[in-house]
Design a protein around this motif. Structure first.
Motif, PDB file in Angstrom:
ATOM      1  N   LYS A 206       0.820  -1.203   0.000  1.00  0.00           N
ATOM      2  CA  LYS A 206       0.000   0.000   0.000  1.00  0.00           C
ATOM      3  C   LYS A 206       0.858   1.258   0.000  1.00  0.00           C
ATOM      4  O   LYS A 206       0.506   2.269  -0.635  1.00  0.00           O
ATOM      5  CB  LYS A 206      -0.937  -0.010   1.203  1.00  0.00           C
ATOM      6  CG  LYS A 206      -2.028  -1.064   1.108  1.00  0.00           C
ATOM      7  CD  LYS A 206      -2.960  -1.009   2.312  1.00  0.00           C
ATOM      8  CE  LYS A 206      -4.082  -2.035   2.180  1.00  0.00           C
ATOM      9  NZ  LYS A 206      -4.989  -2.012   3.362  1.00  0.00           N
ATOM     10  N   LEU A 207       1.990   1.226   0.685  1.00  0.00           N
ATOM     11  CA  LEU A 207       2.889   2.388   0.679  1.00  0.00           C
ATOM     12  C   LEU A 207       3.452   2.633  -0.715  1.00  0.00           C
ATOM     13  O   LEU A 207       3.442   3.769  -1.213  1.00  0.00           O
ATOM     14  CB  LEU A 207       4.021   2.163   1.683  1.00  0.00           C
ATOM     15  CG  LEU A 207       5.096   3.263   1.747  1.00  0.00           C
ATOM     16  CD1 LEU A 207       4.477   4.587   2.155  1.00  0.00           C
ATOM     17  CD2 LEU A 207       6.212   2.862   2.691  1.00  0.00           C
ATOM     18  N   GLN A 209       2.121   1.625  -3.469  1.00  0.00           N
ATOM     19  CA  GLN A 209       0.989   2.025  -4.307  1.00  0.00           C
ATOM     20  C   GLN A 209       0.701   3.516  -4.161  1.00  0.00           C
ATOM     21  O   GLN A 209       0.434   4.206  -5.155  1.00  0.00           O
ATOM     22  CB  GLN A 209      -0.238   1.206  -3.933  1.00  0.00           C
ATOM     23  CG  GLN A 209      -1.482   1.580  -4.735  1.00  0.00           C
ATOM     24  CD  GLN A 209      -2.724   0.905  -4.207  1.00  0.00           C
ATOM     25  OE1 GLN A 209      -2.664   0.137  -3.260  1.00  0.00           O
ATOM     26  NE2 GLN A 209      -3.858   1.219  -4.801  1.00  0.00           N
ATOM     27  N   SER A 210       0.763   4.047  -2.947  1.00  0.00           N
ATOM     28  CA  SER A 210       0.538   5.480  -2.740  1.00  0.00           C
ATOM     29  C   SER A 210       1.606   6.313  -3.443  1.00  0.00           C
ATOM     30  O   SER A 210       1.302   7.322  -4.085  1.00  0.00           O
ATOM     31  CB  SER A 210       0.525   5.788  -1.240  1.00  0.00           C
ATOM     32  OG  SER A 210      -0.500   5.066  -0.581  1.00  0.00           O
ATOM     33  N   LEU A 211       2.856   5.888  -3.346  1.00  0.00           N
ATOM     34  CA  LEU A 211       3.924   6.610  -4.049  1.00  0.00           C
ATOM     35  C   LEU A 211       3.747   6.511  -5.562  1.00  0.00           C
ATOM     36  O   LEU A 211       4.035   7.471  -6.295  1.00  0.00           O
ATOM     37  CB  LEU A 211       5.282   6.044  -3.628  1.00  0.00           C
ATOM     38  CG  LEU A 211       5.653   6.243  -2.155  1.00  0.00           C
ATOM     39  CD1 LEU A 211       6.980   5.567  -1.850  1.00  0.00           C
ATOM     40  CD2 LEU A 211       5.730   7.725  -1.809  1.00  0.00           C
ATOM     41  N   VAL A 214       1.245   9.061  -6.606  1.00  0.00           N
ATOM     42  CA  VAL A 214       1.861  10.391  -6.659  1.00  0.00           C
ATOM     43  C   VAL A 214       2.634  10.556  -7.973  1.00  0.00           C
ATOM     44  O   VAL A 214       2.554  11.601  -8.637  1.00  0.00           O
ATOM     45  CB  VAL A 214       2.791  10.600  -5.447  1.00  0.00           C
ATOM     46  CG1 VAL A 214       3.551  11.915  -5.577  1.00  0.00           C
ATOM     47  CG2 VAL A 214       1.985  10.587  -4.161  1.00  0.00           C
ATOM     48  N   ALA A 242      -0.228  15.453  -2.198  1.00  0.00           N
ATOM     49  CA  ALA A 242      -0.410  14.001  -2.323  1.00  0.00           C
ATOM     50  C   ALA A 242       0.568  13.235  -1.421  1.00  0.00           C
ATOM     51  O   ALA A 242       0.213  12.219  -0.808  1.00  0.00           O
ATOM     52  CB  ALA A 242      -0.230  13.575  -3.781  1.00  0.00           C
ATOM     53  N   LEU A 243       1.810  13.715  -1.311  1.00  0.00           N
ATOM     54  CA  LEU A 243       2.770  13.066  -0.419  1.00  0.00           C
ATOM     55  C   LEU A 243       2.341  13.196   1.042  1.00  0.00           C
ATOM     56  O   LEU A 243       2.492  12.253   1.832  1.00  0.00           O
ATOM     57  CB  LEU A 243       4.160  13.693  -0.620  1.00  0.00           C
ATOM     58  CG  LEU A 243       4.855  13.358  -1.941  1.00  0.00           C
ATOM     59  CD1 LEU A 243       6.132  14.166  -2.078  1.00  0.00           C
ATOM     60  CD2 LEU A 243       5.163  11.872  -2.010  1.00  0.00           C
ATOM     61  N   THR A 246      -0.241  10.726   1.631  1.00  0.00           N
ATOM     62  CA  THR A 246       0.311   9.372   1.636  1.00  0.00           C
ATOM     63  C   THR A 246       0.868   8.999   3.003  1.00  0.00           C
ATOM     64  O   THR A 246       0.664   7.873   3.494  1.00  0.00           O
ATOM     65  CB  THR A 246       1.410   9.264   0.564  1.00  0.00           C
ATOM     66  OG1 THR A 246       0.843   9.511  -0.723  1.00  0.00           O
ATOM     67  CG2 THR A 246       2.038   7.877   0.579  1.00  0.00           C
ATOM     68  N   PHE A 247       1.572   9.925   3.642  1.00  0.00           N
ATOM     69  CA  PHE A 247       2.204   9.619   4.918  1.00  0.00           C
ATOM     70  C   PHE A 247       1.330   9.986   6.117  1.00  0.00           C
ATOM     71  O   PHE A 247       1.793   9.955   7.250  1.00  0.00           O
ATOM     72  CB  PHE A 247       3.540  10.347   5.005  1.00  0.00           C
ATOM     73  CG  PHE A 247       4.561   9.822   4.036  1.00  0.00           C
ATOM     74  CD1 PHE A 247       5.205   8.625   4.274  1.00  0.00           C
ATOM     75  CD2 PHE A 247       4.851  10.502   2.869  1.00  0.00           C
ATOM     76  CE1 PHE A 247       6.137   8.127   3.379  1.00  0.00           C
ATOM     77  CE2 PHE A 247       5.784  10.012   1.968  1.00  0.00           C
ATOM     78  CZ  PHE A 247       6.430   8.813   2.231  1.00  0.00           C
TER      79      PHE A 247
END
Length: 530
Positions: A206-207, A209-211, A214, A242-243, A246-247
């Motif tokens: 998932k991490l 995927q989020s990057l 972005v 977006a970053l 994400t975090f």
């Protein structure tokens, strides 16, 4: 600690028993003195049985009460110290995560190594790494196959194809197929790993995927945003946002922006979030408003039942109503109360009174011009400074006049409400022109009219109304007789090279064909002999 307390209790019991015995002996007569050879046996001292369950339970309860009291005192002292630190700004410093000694570095490296080693031994972590590597390898292959197999991605749209704009966007999206497939595969693997009991985790997938999302946003901005300034603004705002999402710091950012108050309109605070919402929704709505205005203006000007002036008035009214609605929508989207606009309009009125009078005057003059129709689009005007041309557009601040040589003059609207100017086509587009020429003194001028007028009438733009072309005797010149032909045409002579040029050619050819001399300056010199 327990033994010390037991010993203290024993001593207290002994002292209490001794005092009790002394009190009892003090109430009776003292016994006779014992003979010296008689040895007295001391009274038995009572012994406390520490194994008694009642005493044992009492002692444990006392110990627990003392520990609870000490813990409560410690917590109260810590809370008082924290409150003091918050009040003075000198609270207890948090432990730094940056190592400050070689031992700390070694300990940090050891903990990181143990963590990585634990990950490498974890089947769930290895499964996630394998899923990411598989998606990274497969995504370009799938994207390349889609480019070749799907005609929307393979062939660029031709000029007259239906839905060309949509087809063009789809074709340009072919460069985004790889990140799109990569994100889709990661989403599928995350769901599969979560469903498998042996894996049970998908946090790493998932991490990544989020990057990847972005990165997809970045590619989309660079591919579809053509304006350089808007592209840079989008990259430096959308990508960091977006970053942050994400975090997991998006809520903290929103709370910080909502807490930074700039001003207040009535009971409503204006924060940094309000300003950001105004910028975002303002740019979106006004961009859409410009598109809608262009479409609306095109639709209005395509109405053949309206003349050009009426189309211009209706178009400006449509523009004013449209952007007023957009302004209200933007204020509502940013949660700015419309009642607070009184303050804004008051400040605007003050600004108009101090320094914006010319702008306000031109705006009002533009409205006057549109409604009284003294100047309309397509009119040919001559300005006070001698410049002339066709009115191309009437804007809120100025009027655009296009000169015959293709130059645009931005004329303030107040010029048409405060100064005198010539409007050649205000009531009637027909104009009268003249062509001047000369003939020699020995020419039979009575035959010129029958000779020239029929030829002039052959020109397609020369009118017979309101007057027929006629020949006029103007003056006796130094070298010949000065004549002129007056004629009417529908429209404006585009400089000296349109109607008058055509008529000059006609006159010259007619005089030449009929052997009529066009005089030129001559000087006769007489030589007198001596």
């Amino acid at each position: 600690m327990f033994r010390l307390r037991v010993l203290a209790l024993t001593l207290l019991a002994l002292i209490f028993s001794s005092l009790s015995g002394w009190a009892q002996t003090s109430e009776v007569e003292p016994p006779a003195a014992a003979p010296e050879n008689v040895v007295e046996i001391p009274a038995a001292v009572p012994v406390v049985d520490l194994d008694d369950p009642a005493i044992r339970a009492a002692l444990e309860a006392r110990e627990a009460a003392d520990a609870a009291l000490a813990e409560a005192v410690r917590k109260q002292a810590e809370e008082a110290q924290n409150l003091e630190g918050k009040g003075t700004g000198e609270g207890e410093k948090k432990e730094s995560i940056i190592p400050s000694s070689p031992e700390d570095i070694k300990a940090l490296a050891a903990s990181i190594g143990d963590k990585i080693l634990g990950w490498l031994k974890s089947p769930s972590f290895l499964a996630q790494v394998g899923a990411i590597i598989f998606a990274f390898i497969v995504s370009p292959l799938v994207g390349r196959a889609l480019r070749k197999k799907v005609f929307l991605f393979r062939d660029p749209p031709v000029e007259d194809v239906k839905f060309r704009l949509i087809r063009d966007y789809i074709y340009r999206a072919r460069n985004l197929l790889r990140p799109i497939v990569f994100v889709g595969l990661l989403a599928a693997f995350a769901a599969i790993l979560t469903a498998i009991p042996a894996a049970g985790q998908s946090w790493l997938v998932k991490l990544v995927q989020s990057l990847a999302v972005v990165f997809l946003l970045y590619k989309t901005i660079t591919e579809f945003v053509g304006n350089e300034l808007i592209r840079k603004i989008a990259i430096w705002t959308v990508i960091p946002l977006a970053l942050i999402m994400t975090f997991g710091y998006f809520d903290d950012l929103i709370n910080a922006l909502n807490g930074a108050q700039i001003m207040a309109i009535g009971d409503t605070p204006i924060t940094l979030m309000t300003v950001i919402l105004l910028l975002i929704f303002g740019s979106i709505f006004f961009k859409l408003g410009n598109v809608a205005n262009a479409k609306g203006q095109s639709a209005i000007r395509s109405q053949e039942g309206l003349d050009a002036a009426t189309q211009e008035v209706v178009g400006k009214l449509f523009q004013m109503v449209l952007f007023t609605i957009i302004f209200i929508l933007v204020m509502g989207a940013a949660k700015v109360p419309l009642s607070g606009l009184v303050v804004i309009f008051s400040a605007l009125s003050l600004g108009i009174g101090l320094g914006l009078q010319p702008i306000a005057a031109n705006f009002v003059s533009g409205l006057i011009i549109l409604f009284d129709r003294s100047v309309r689009v397509g009119d040919y005007v001559v300005l006070p400074d001698g410049q002339e041309g066709f009115v191309e557009a009437i804007n809120m601040r100025n009027t655009v006049v296009e000169t015959p040589d293709g130059k645009d003059i931005m004329v303030p609207n107040t010029k048409f409400t405060e100064e005198a100017y010539e409007n050649w086509t205000h009531k009637d587009p027909r104009q009268r022109y003249e062509v001047h020429f000369s003939v020699a003194y020995d020419t039979d001028i009575d035959t010129l009219e029958d000779m020239l007028i029929p030829e002039v009438l052959k020109h397609p733009q020369v009118l017979r109304e309101p007057e027929m072309p006629d020949l006029e005797f103007r003056s006796f010149g130094d070298n010949g007789i000065n004549m002129a032909i007056e004629f009417w045409c529908d429209g404006i002579d585009d400089g000296p090279n349109k109607f008058t040029s055509d008529l000059n050619f006609i006159v010259w050819r007619t005089l030449r064909d009929n052997k009529i001399e066009i005089p030129f300056p001559q000087r006769v010199t007489h030589v007198k002999s001596v």
